[in-house]
Write an enzyme that holds these catalytic residues in place. Structure first.
Site, PDB file in Angstrom:
ATOM      1  N   LEU A  36       2.421  -0.526  -4.648  1.00 40.55           N
ATOM      2  CA  LEU A  36       1.145  -0.432  -5.355  1.00 40.55           C
ATOM      3  C   LEU A  36       0.134   0.147  -4.383  1.00 40.55           C
ATOM      4  O   LEU A  36       0.153  -0.175  -3.195  1.00 40.55           O
ATOM      5  CB  LEU A  36       0.673  -1.814  -5.820  1.00 40.55           C
ATOM      6  CG  LEU A  36       1.089  -2.309  -7.206  1.00 40.55           C
ATOM      7  CD1 LEU A  36       0.612  -3.743  -7.395  1.00 40.55           C
ATOM      8  CD2 LEU A  36       0.562  -1.423  -8.307  1.00 40.55           C
ATOM      9  N   ASP A  37      -0.758   1.003  -4.864  1.00 41.59           N
ATOM     10  CA  ASP A  37      -1.808   1.538  -4.009  1.00 41.59           C
ATOM     11  C   ASP A  37      -2.613   0.401  -3.394  1.00 41.59           C
ATOM     12  O   ASP A  37      -2.767  -0.661  -4.007  1.00 41.59           O
ATOM     13  CB  ASP A  37      -2.754   2.435  -4.813  1.00 41.59           C
ATOM     14  CG  ASP A  37      -2.105   3.748  -5.239  1.00 41.59           C
ATOM     15  OD1 ASP A  37      -1.098   4.129  -4.613  1.00 41.59           O
ATOM     16  OD2 ASP A  37      -2.608   4.374  -6.186  1.00 41.59           O
ATOM     17  N   PRO A  38      -3.168   0.604  -2.189  1.00 36.08           N
ATOM     18  CA  PRO A  38      -3.976  -0.446  -1.552  1.00 36.08           C
ATOM     19  C   PRO A  38      -5.103  -0.968  -2.437  1.00 36.08           C
ATOM     20  O   PRO A  38      -5.399  -2.165  -2.439  1.00 36.08           O
ATOM     21  CB  PRO A  38      -4.533   0.252  -0.305  1.00 36.08           C
ATOM     22  CG  PRO A  38      -3.481   1.269   0.030  1.00 36.08           C
ATOM     23  CD  PRO A  38      -2.978   1.763  -1.295  1.00 36.08           C
ATOM     24  N   ALA A  40      -5.097  -1.134  -5.642  1.00 31.62           N
ATOM     25  CA  ALA A  40      -4.562  -1.705  -6.874  1.00 31.62           C
ATOM     26  C   ALA A  40      -4.262  -3.194  -6.716  1.00 31.62           C
ATOM     27  O   ALA A  40      -4.046  -3.697  -5.610  1.00 31.62           O
ATOM     28  CB  ALA A  40      -3.303  -0.964  -7.289  1.00 31.62           C
TER      29      ALA A  40
END
Length: 310
Positions: A36-38, A40
């Site tokens: 997951l993106d930071p 997110a």
């Protein structure tokens, strides 16, 4: 401690950070099946101990997200953490339920998508974000994804944002999707927020926070109540390998058959081709096997010959 733990990732940390924290806390090997993106938040399934062998069954899972696209600005990272590189006026006529829903509906189905330059996809041996950080140009190939369903949650004309829910296939980049939504509405945009609420069968309501994990593993177990608290936590939240395959049929193997199974020898079976839960005659869960063309092949083994003897 073998199985799947559903963690609620918080904003500001990477998926690798979460893995490292859980690894230190539990003192066991830990893996994940997709980052997951930071920025997110949401569902991050972690594989603990022998549960890491389940990765092959989890990487193809579809996902459900709730996201917010901010219109009128485009960033170099396609999210709110990047530098604004383009600004464009947002026509107020965009903000109607009918227009936004029409655009979201148009984006459903199979399609080609180009991943953002700030992503971990490897091309020619390097991750895309490495090219981006060095200002190196690289052609990013499109790949096929599928949007199963998109739903409008709400929009805010003053803040120029649109919140939506999307059910999509593996490999879908919501940052790219947000940019596409903005383009279809005649402007530019970036992903302002992202919350993953489901990965395959795993939902946000199952997830535990890092604080809960760290609190439980820090208990000394000197007191019986603390020991019980730890045991209850793992019993309630850890999805065991046996539980993961609970919907699969089972096979009981005798001692000779188990020896062959442990040694990787394929055995003739009359059952239909499928994945099976494997048990010994004492009904102890051994692992999983796959029958294909009438032959049983070892798949995942969590109980080896040595542990059987002891």
């Amino acid at each position: 401690m073998d199985g799947i733990l559903i963690v609620k990732k918080e904003k500001g940390c990477t998926s690798h950070d979460v893995v490292a924290k859980v690894k230190r806390a539990t003192k066991t090997k830990v893996g994940h099946t997709g980052t997951l993106d930071p920025m997110a938040t949401g569902v991050l399934p972690l594989l603990l101990g022998e549960g890491t062998k389940l990765s092959q069954y989890l990487i193809e899972h579809d996902k459900i997200y709730e996201a917010v696209v901010r219109l009128g600005q485009k960033t170099d990272t396609a999210d709110g953490e990047g530098k604004v590189i383009v600004e464009k006026e947002v026509d107020k006529s965009i903000f109607t339920t009918e227009k936004i829903q029409r655009v979201l509906k148009q984006l459903e189905g199979k399609q080609m998508q180009r991943p953002p330059i700030y992503s971990a996809i490897k091309i020619k041996g390097k991750k895309l974000y490495e090219y981006a950080r060095r200002n190196e140009e690289i052609e990013i190939p499109e790949r096929e994804i599928e949007i199963y369903e998109m739903q409008l949650i709400e929009f805010n004309e003053r803040e120029q944002t649109i919140s939506f829910k999307v059910h999509c296939s593996k490999g879908t980049y919501i940052r790219s999707l947000c940019e596409t939504i903005a383009e279809r509405l005649g402007t530019v945009g970036y992903m302002k927020e992202l919350n993953r609420i489901q990965v395959g069968r795993f939902i946000l309501e199952q997830a535990v926070s890092m604080e809960e994990i760290e609190e439980v593993v820090s208990l000394t177990q000197i007191k019986e109540v603390e020991k019980n608290k730890q045991e209850n936590f793992w019993q309630e939240n850890l999805i065991t390998i046996e539980q993961f395959f609970k919907d699969k049929p089972s096979i009981i193997l005798n001692e000779r058959q188990l020896t062959l199974f442990f040694n990787g020898v394929q055995q003739t079976r009359k059952e239909e081709d499928a994945i099976y839960r494997i048990y010994d005659k004492e009904n102890q869960f051994i692992g999983t096997g796959i029958i294909k063309n009438g032959l049983l092949k070892r798949d995942i083994v969590i109980c080896n010959m040595q542990s059987k003897k002891t």
